[in-house]
Design an enzyme around this catalytic site. Sequence first.
Site, mmCIF file in Angstrom:
data_model
loop_
_atom_site.group_PDB
_atom_site.id
_atom_site.type_symbol
_atom_site.label_atom_id
_atom_site.label_comp_id
_atom_site.label_asym_id
_atom_site.label_seq_id
_atom_site.Cartn_x
_atom_site.Cartn_y
_atom_site.Cartn_z
ATOM 1 N NE ARG A 21 -7.106 4.436 4.892
ATOM 2 C CZ ARG A 21 -6.249 5.042 5.731
ATOM 3 N NH1 ARG A 21 -6.523 5.143 7.006
ATOM 4 N NH2 ARG A 21 -5.102 5.509 5.266
ATOM 5 C CB CYS A 43 -4.410 6.372 11.036
ATOM 6 S SG CYS A 43 -4.755 5.045 9.882
ATOM 7 N NE ARG A 67 -0.313 10.476 10.614
ATOM 8 C CZ ARG A 67 -0.712 9.429 9.860
ATOM 9 N NH1 ARG A 67 -1.990 9.069 9.844
ATOM 10 N NH2 ARG A 67 0.144 8.797 9.080
ATOM 11 C CG ASP A 94 2.558 1.221 9.698
ATOM 12 O OD1 ASP A 94 2.894 1.499 8.547
ATOM 13 O OD2 ASP A 94 2.267 2.096 10.550
ATOM 14 C CE LYS A 132 -1.841 1.668 3.983
ATOM 15 N NZ LYS A 132 -1.555 3.073 4.238
ATOM 16 C CG ASN A 133 2.147 2.705 3.546
ATOM 17 O OD1 ASN A 133 1.007 3.079 3.261
ATOM 18 N ND2 ASN A 133 2.489 2.341 4.761
#
Length: 433
Positions: free
Chosen positions: A404, A121, A126, A312, A26-27
Amino acid sequence: MDLDRGKIIISGGKPLKGAIPVSGMKNAAVAIIFSTILTEDKCIIENLPNISDVKVSLDILSSVGVKVRQLGPNTVEIDSSVVNPGIAPYELVNKMRASYYLIGAELGRFGRAYVGLPGGCDFGIRPIDQHIKGFEALGCDVKVEGGYIEAAAQNGILRGSSVYMDVVTVGGTINVMLAAVRAEGYTEIENAAHEPHIVDTANFLNACGADIRGAGTDTIKIRGVKKLHGVTYTIIPDMIEAGTYMILAAATGGQLTVTNMIPKHVESITAKLEEMGVSIEEDGDSVTVSRRAPFLNHVNVKTLPYPGFPTDMNPQMCVLLSLARGTSHLTESVWESRFRYVEELKRMGARITVNGKTAEVEGTPSLRGARVRAVDLRAGIAMVIAGLAARGVTEIDEIHHIFRGYEDLISKLKAVGADIKVIVPKATEYEDY
Ligand code: EPZ
């Protein structure tokens, strides 16, 4: 399927057995999707995970004029010949954190950017101060007001420079790289993050003709080039998805072979699991995971930037520690607060006390099914692991968070014996209600 109203129902307590494939990361996918704006040519991206963050990223590209064509379930063609910067809709951009890569990409292509501040999230504050520091080092004036960030290079040209990242930041490292690849001159990003998705993004850009060296080390060196050409590129496997399924095997006391992954990327996870008494057999691009003994040993874990234990994996590891014999300590050193899921886990019988950045976890022989909610993406998958390991039935709300980041989750889990389903209440139920 209206996932906003859906629930996951699990009947747990069964050891899971079989092979479970890992999808594209994903990232890496979200970073590379936005990176395609840096070339006026077409790109074909393969092994894209079919998850909502990828869909949102592609929708944001379409909203600024990019042509996106689905060539297969995990393959898209992206044609960025025409891009209208500064018009991405706020409500789209605000859906996820990775939309901030649109800033670096618009700057890298046009020398200017105007983008809504990102969502994502909730781990406390952040900030993006390091992103801004990098853009300013490249000669940009940057303003943040009214929920938008506006950046513009003096006379439209970014000039290479050296920037020291005060904080090791994945997003900041990638964003400055995106802004620098077509800048005039030479850029050095010092104290850069090392994550594999940074290396994957740099590899994609170099395949398009960029000149980036040192990705994956403390210092990334970029010589600006005038243009980038199109390319066909395959995204690397998702190391967090792989780690999630490795922990799932240990938590249910079964045996899972996690396939299509890169064992090197999960070395810190492997080391911790082996310390707990879990067997990890590597075989090329797969690992087979099972408990060596009926009990798991308690351990202490501290999350760190790559190659340390990934933040994560915090919630997933906390579930496993909840099932270990003895008391463990889990310290979160990357995010300000990432323990909101603990209250949900305690509803299932976990014995956890959070003191600041450290959770003290007193192991218990088993968890019990309960009604819980997904407070964010990784917390949500941790509830799935807990439900599959627990005795009884677990019902998870707010499951849109989970989808997601985990492609084909339900079918992958059913294939290894999980008793799991998604139910979406019919509109009529709510009308009656
Ligand atoms: C990326 O977020 C990931 N998201 C996160 O994964 C992951 O938790 C994080 O990296 C750390 O590995 C994506 O790649 C889309 P950071 P990012 O900038 O880039 C501070 C998931 O579950 N910081 O590396 O936003 C920040 O507050 C998600 O897939 C600053 O102080 O993370 C944090 O404490 C969740 N100033 C630390 O650095 C800045 O300008 C690391 O943040 C930027 C960051």
